[in-house]
Design a protein around this motif. Sequence first.
Motif, mmCIF file in Angstrom:
data_model
loop_
_atom_site.group_PDB
_atom_site.id
_atom_site.type_symbol
_atom_site.label_atom_id
_atom_site.label_comp_id
_atom_site.label_asym_id
_atom_site.label_seq_id
_atom_site.Cartn_x
_atom_site.Cartn_y
_atom_site.Cartn_z
ATOM 1 N N ARG A 71 8.041 -9.787 2.579
ATOM 2 C CA ARG A 71 8.797 -8.651 3.115
ATOM 3 C C ARG A 71 8.539 -8.499 4.599
ATOM 4 O O ARG A 71 7.512 -8.923 5.120
ATOM 5 C CB ARG A 71 8.453 -7.358 2.374
ATOM 6 N N ASN A 73 8.403 -5.357 6.951
ATOM 7 C CA ASN A 73 8.423 -3.891 6.954
ATOM 8 C C ASN A 73 9.228 -3.325 8.124
ATOM 9 O O ASN A 73 9.819 -2.257 8.006
ATOM 10 C CB ASN A 73 6.995 -3.349 6.982
ATOM 11 N N THR A 77 13.258 -5.431 4.761
ATOM 12 C CA THR A 77 13.817 -6.520 3.981
ATOM 13 C C THR A 77 12.759 -7.118 3.048
ATOM 14 O O THR A 77 11.556 -7.050 3.318
ATOM 15 C CB THR A 77 14.360 -7.634 4.873
ATOM 16 N N VAL A 78 13.239 -7.697 1.971
ATOM 17 C CA VAL A 78 12.374 -8.427 1.041
ATOM 18 C C VAL A 78 13.097 -9.717 0.673
ATOM 19 O O VAL A 78 14.321 -9.725 0.511
ATOM 20 C CB VAL A 78 12.039 -7.594 -0.210
ATOM 21 N N CYS A 95 17.457 -6.705 -6.602
ATOM 22 C CA CYS A 95 16.446 -6.212 -5.677
ATOM 23 C C CYS A 95 16.120 -4.758 -6.044
ATOM 24 O O CYS A 95 17.014 -3.983 -6.421
ATOM 25 C CB CYS A 95 17.012 -6.290 -4.264
#
Length: 121
Positions: A71, A73, A77-78, A95
Amino acid sequence: QVQLVESGGGLVQAGGSLRLSCAASGSISSINAMGWYRQAPGKQRELVATINSEGSTNYKDSVKGRFTISRDNAKNTVNLQMNSLKPEDTAVYYCNAQIKVWGHLGAFDYWGQGTQVTVSS
């Protein structure tokens, strides 16, 4: 409002790789855990991998050593890097994120729309 938008699914041969991405947007104060789940036809949705805000990860046993979750931060987003894919990995991948929204107490679960991953034998 908060949105999770996924990308990166598709069709791949067994042994191949895919990378899924998910971006969260909206009135986000902070994000706790983020993760990926999947649901195959006729089966219940299951956890694939999660990552908390400190970067600690958790994986479904059958994907350990093949999938990597990460991810960003700063960008909310991941990602899920999937290598050595198998036909049994075929599913719709979702997700998930536990998000605190500005002006609200506590974190709520948010889900993306899902992206299809198909692995041919």
